[in-house]
Design an enzyme around this catalytic site. Sequence first.
Site, PDB file in Angstrom:
ATOM      1  CG  ASN A   1      31.970 -32.376  14.179  1.00 15.29           C
ATOM      2  OD1 ASN A   1      31.940 -32.866  13.182  1.00 15.29           O
ATOM      3  ND2 ASN A   1      33.442 -32.110  14.672  1.00 15.29           N
TER       4      ASN A   1
ATOM      5  CG  MET B   1      36.722 -32.839  24.214  1.00 16.52           C
ATOM      6  SD  MET B   1      37.012 -33.881  22.652  1.00 16.52           S
ATOM      7  CE  MET B   1      38.732 -33.994  22.696  1.00 16.52           C
TER       8      MET B   1
ATOM      9  CG  LEU C   1      30.061 -41.298  27.412  1.00  9.73           C
ATOM     10  CD1 LEU C   1      29.188 -41.499  26.040  1.00  9.73           C
ATOM     11  CD2 LEU C   1      29.369 -40.221  28.406  1.00  9.73           C
TER      12      LEU C   1
ATOM     13  CG  HIS D   1      39.241 -40.296  17.155  1.00 11.14           C
ATOM     14  ND1 HIS D   1      39.377 -39.804  18.447  1.00 11.14           N
ATOM     15  CD2 HIS D   1      40.268 -40.733  16.699  1.00 11.14           C
ATOM     16  CE1 HIS D   1      40.663 -40.006  18.632  1.00 11.14           C
ATOM     17  NE2 HIS D   1      41.267 -40.461  17.696  1.00 11.14           N
TER      18      HIS D   1
ATOM     19  CD  GLU E   1      30.813 -52.520  26.727  1.00 13.45           C
ATOM     20  OE1 GLU E   1      30.786 -52.890  25.669  1.00 13.45           O
ATOM     21  OE2 GLU E   1      30.335 -53.336  27.647  1.00 13.45           O
ATOM     22  CD  GLU E   2      37.850 -52.019  26.194  1.00 19.32           C
ATOM     23  OE1 GLU E   2      38.635 -51.242  26.633  1.00 19.32           O
ATOM     24  OE2 GLU E   2      37.344 -52.595  27.148  1.00 19.32           O
TER      25      GLU E   2
ATOM     26  CD  GLU F   1      36.703 -34.210  13.186  1.00 14.18           C
ATOM     27  OE1 GLU F   1      35.751 -33.572  13.843  1.00 14.18           O
ATOM     28  OE2 GLU F   1      37.857 -34.029  13.353  1.00 14.18           O
TER      29      GLU F   1
END
Length: 188
Positions: A13, A89, A92, A108, A141-142, A173
Amino acid sequence: MNIAIFFSGNGSNMLNIKNAVDEKKIEANIKVYICNNRNAKGIKKLKESRDNLIIIDHHNFSSINNWEKEVEKHLKNLEISLICLAGFMKILSKKFVKRWERKIINIHPSLLPAFKGLNAQKQALNYGVKYSGCTIHYVNEELDSGEIIDQSIVGISKNETVSSLTKKILIEEHKIYINALRNIVKRN
Ligand code: GAR
């Protein structure tokens, strides 16, 4: 637009974005490639662009926060306005993601919200779904839960393996990443 590409492994990618920028399909400047894994296969693929590569190996840092502090020094110096996660991977921290709200995008290998996290292709096969695909999304954040920018679907055949599905999905992708990035850059 100054962008940073984060990658951890094979770097297909990452290379795909680099090629699209080189071919002027996307009018952005890739100011830096950040790799958190000194053994990543993608490093070799950068060839002459390795001048813009910074390896910040996570093994040398006691926490993701300390790794992010080091990374952010470079991002600020280089006036980065968008981070492209391209096979990156590490997860964060919520604080980092908050500071970079709507400035981080990720690819993803599943049709989110299905099959979040690692080994999404294997999860899809184990579940027995007939279709899977990939998602490009903003990072919040999730894990794997931010606003979806685009998706692409692939069919799963009877004798599909993780390897064959991974290859099929990667082709998609590469397409949706470039489209999404081109649109974001145009808007800014
Ligand atoms: C890609 O399939 C990407 O979607 C996935 O890792 C692969 C990296 O390939 N990313 C994730 O699973 C992130 N949670 P690449 O190194 O050849 O781009």
